[in-house]
Design a protein around this motif. Structure first.
Motif, PDB file in Angstrom:
ATOM      1  N   UNK A   1      37.310  54.735  -0.553  1.00  0.00           N
ATOM      2  CA  UNK A   1      36.989  53.535  -1.318  1.00  0.00           C
ATOM      3  C   UNK A   1      36.355  52.495  -0.418  1.00  0.00           C
ATOM      4  N   UNK A   2      35.514  51.614  -0.965  1.00  0.00           N
ATOM      5  CA  UNK A   2      34.902  50.555  -0.150  1.00  0.00           C
ATOM      6  C   UNK A   2      35.942  49.519   0.237  1.00  0.00           C
ATOM      7  N   UNK A   3      35.713  48.780   1.313  1.00  0.00           N
ATOM      8  CA  UNK A   3      36.668  47.733   1.700  1.00  0.00           C
ATOM      9  C   UNK A   3      36.717  46.627   0.653  1.00  0.00           C
ATOM     10  N   UNK A   4      37.825  45.910   0.636  1.00  0.00           N
ATOM     11  CA  UNK A   4      37.993  44.810  -0.309  1.00  0.00           C
ATOM     12  C   UNK A   4      37.111  43.641   0.110  1.00  0.00           C
ATOM     13  N   UNK A   5      36.415  43.080  -0.874  1.00  0.00           N
ATOM     14  CA  UNK A   5      35.603  41.897  -0.617  1.00  0.00           C
ATOM     15  C   UNK A   5      36.544  40.707  -0.464  1.00  0.00           C
ATOM     16  N   UNK A   6      36.492  39.982   0.670  1.00  0.00           N
ATOM     17  CA  UNK A   6      37.395  38.833   0.854  1.00  0.00           C
ATOM     18  C   UNK A   6      37.306  37.834  -0.284  1.00  0.00           C
ATOM     19  N   UNK A   7      36.112  37.640  -0.842  1.00  0.00           N
ATOM     20  CA  UNK A   7      35.957  36.691  -1.950  1.00  0.00           C
ATOM     21  C   UNK A   7      36.719  37.179  -3.181  1.00  0.00           C
ATOM     22  N   UNK A   8      36.623  38.487  -3.460  1.00  0.00           N
ATOM     23  CA  UNK A   8      37.362  39.042  -4.594  1.00  0.00           C
ATOM     24  C   UNK A   8      38.861  38.930  -4.376  1.00  0.00           C
ATOM     25  N   UNK A   9      39.282  39.156  -3.129  1.00  0.00           N
ATOM     26  CA  UNK A   9      40.702  39.057  -2.822  1.00  0.00           C
ATOM     27  C   UNK A   9      41.202  37.632  -3.033  1.00  0.00           C
ATOM     28  N   UNK A  10      40.407  36.653  -2.594  1.00  0.00           N
ATOM     29  CA  UNK A  10      40.801  35.259  -2.761  1.00  0.00           C
ATOM     30  C   UNK A  10      40.874  34.892  -4.240  1.00  0.00           C
ATOM     31  N   UNK A  11      39.919  35.392  -5.024  1.00  0.00           N
ATOM     32  CA  UNK A  11      39.946  35.115  -6.462  1.00  0.00           C
ATOM     33  C   UNK A  11      41.183  35.726  -7.113  1.00  0.00           C
ATOM     34  N   UNK A  12      41.572  36.928  -6.654  1.00  0.00           N
ATOM     35  CA  UNK A  12      42.761  37.571  -7.208  1.00  0.00           C
ATOM     36  C   UNK A  12      44.010  36.782  -6.848  1.00  0.00           C
ATOM     37  N   UNK A  13      44.071  36.239  -5.620  1.00  0.00           N
ATOM     38  CA  UNK A  13      45.214  35.425  -5.216  1.00  0.00           C
ATOM     39  C   UNK A  13      45.304  34.174  -6.076  1.00  0.00           C
ATOM     40  N   UNK A  14      44.155  33.526  -6.293  1.00  0.00           N
ATOM     41  CA  UNK A  14      44.134  32.320  -7.117  1.00  0.00           C
ATOM     42  C   UNK A  14      44.513  32.639  -8.563  1.00  0.00           C
ATOM     43  N   UNK A  15      44.075  33.802  -9.055  1.00  0.00           N
ATOM     44  CA  UNK A  15      44.419  34.184 -10.425  1.00  0.00           C
ATOM     45  C   UNK A  15      45.924  34.363 -10.568  1.00  0.00           C
ATOM     46  N   UNK A  16      46.537  35.002  -9.580  1.00  0.00           N
ATOM     47  CA  UNK A  16      47.975  35.225  -9.638  1.00  0.00           C
ATOM     48  C   UNK A  16      48.742  33.907  -9.548  1.00  0.00           C
ATOM     49  N   UNK A  17      48.245  33.000  -8.700  1.00  0.00           N
ATOM     50  CA  UNK A  17      48.904  31.703  -8.591  1.00  0.00           C
ATOM     51  C   UNK A  17      48.819  30.947  -9.911  1.00  0.00           C
ATOM     52  N   UNK A  18      47.640  30.991 -10.527  1.00  0.00           N
ATOM     53  CA  UNK A  18      47.469  30.297 -11.801  1.00  0.00           C
ATOM     54  C   UNK A  18      48.360  30.905 -12.875  1.00  0.00           C
ATOM     55  N   UNK A  19      48.465  32.245 -12.866  1.00  0.00           N
ATOM     56  CA  UNK A  19      49.308  32.902 -13.854  1.00  0.00           C
ATOM     57  C   UNK A  19      50.776  32.543 -13.642  1.00  0.00           C
ATOM     58  N   UNK A  20      51.190  32.477 -12.394  1.00  0.00           N
ATOM     59  CA  UNK A  20      52.575  32.103 -12.108  1.00  0.00           C
ATOM     60  C   UNK A  20      52.860  30.675 -12.536  1.00  0.00           C
ATOM     61  N   UNK A  21      51.907  29.776 -12.254  1.00  0.00           N
ATOM     62  CA  UNK A  21      52.086  28.381 -12.645  1.00  0.00           C
ATOM     63  C   UNK A  21      52.150  28.251 -14.158  1.00  0.00           C
ATOM     64  N   UNK A  22      51.291  29.004 -14.868  1.00  0.00           N
ATOM     65  CA  UNK A  22      51.299  28.949 -16.331  1.00  0.00           C
ATOM     66  C   UNK A  22      52.612  29.490 -16.879  1.00  0.00           C
ATOM     67  N   UNK A  23      53.128  30.553 -16.264  1.00  0.00           N
ATOM     68  CA  UNK A  23      54.394  31.120 -16.721  1.00  0.00           C
ATOM     69  C   UNK A  23      55.541  30.144 -16.517  1.00  0.00           C
ATOM     70  N   UNK A  24      55.533  29.455 -15.393  1.00  0.00           N
ATOM     71  CA  UNK A  24      56.581  28.479 -15.128  1.00  0.00           C
ATOM     72  C   UNK A  24      56.496  27.302 -16.092  1.00  0.00           C
ATOM     73  N   UNK A  25      55.255  26.941 -16.470  1.00  0.00           N
ATOM     74  CA  UNK A  25      55.074  25.794 -17.365  1.00  0.00           C
ATOM     75  C   UNK A  25      55.629  26.062 -18.754  1.00  0.00           C
TER      76      UNK A  25
END
Length: 231
Positions: free
Chosen positions: A196-220
């Motif tokens: 498989x190709x290496x992970x794009x750092x930009x994609x990884x950062x977007x995935x981290x931000x998505x998870x953080x947003x989802x966690x914040x929404x769940x807590x809200x």
């Protein structure tokens, strides 16, 4: 050094030091003493010693050769972090081969910063093999630069995205070598082993931000705790 080459060295010394006496068996004795060394090294040593004094002994030639070899080893700053696929004996042989290459002059001088990798030298893109000194040092001793083998996860076969570690070297944290590798490097090695190709750092950062947003929404959406909940 062969017997013929030992005769050449004796003749070389006689030419550089015309007042020095030689007997019939001098080349034979010198050949035994200088046998472990290359004729080019001995010739360079003769010149160096003859520039300092009018006489040249085989012991002084040996000392000069050893000093120059030790100097080349020191200037090469040989670093070998090992390969997890090697046995202890293979790793020891690799280290000896690298040191021999440095002593022979097949590994060019480099700073310790270059040998270890520094924070101001970015890591190569995943899958990129080192060139220049790093490749020459290993190729010069018959050791290929670590490569990814299909189905085998070798984290040190890829560069690290979390620190400046190049292929074949260990990860570092605050300038200190780690016993393990960064999780991102292990993940890159697993993906490379799977083709498989290496992970794009930009994609990884977007995935981290998505998870953080989802966690914040769940807590809200969670109701505020009450006194009864606490009891």
């Amino acid at each position: 050094m062969t017997e013929e080459e030992a005769v050449q060295i004796a003749e070389y010394v006689a030419a550089a030091c015309p007042a020095q006496k030689f007997g019939e068996y001098t080349p034979d004795v010198w050949g035994e003493i200088l046998k472990p060394y290359a004729v080019d090294e001995a010739r360079a040593a003769v010149i160096a010693v003859a520039r300092r004094q009018p006489w040249v002994s085989p012991a002084e030639i040996v000392t000069e050769i050893r000093d120059r070899r030790a100097e080349r080893i020191a200037l090469a700053h040989v670093v070998y972090d090992g390969n997890p696929l090697e046995t202890g004996a293979e790793s020891a042989a690799s280290v000896r081969a690298l040191i021999t290459a440095a002593a022979d002059g097949r590994t060019p001088p480099q700073s310790i910063r270059t040998a270890l990798g520094t924070a101001d030298r970015p890591a190569l893109p995943a899958g990129t093999q080192p060139t220049g000194r790093a490749a020459a040092a290993l190729a010069g001793v018959g050791k290929a630069v670590p490569r990814i083998r299909e189905g085998v996860v070798n984290p040190r076969a890829v560069p690290c995205r979390s620190c400046p570690a190049l292929p074949g070297t260990s990860c570092t944290t605050r300038g200190r070598r780690r016993q393990d590798v960064h999780p991102s490097r292990l993940e890159d090695a697993r993906r490379a082993a799977a083709g498989l190709p290496p992970i794009d750092p930009a994609d990884e950062q977007r995935e981290i931000e998505r998870r953080r947003a989802a966690s914040a929404a769940a807590l809200a959406t969670q109701p505020a705790p009450t006194f009864e909940d606490a009891t």
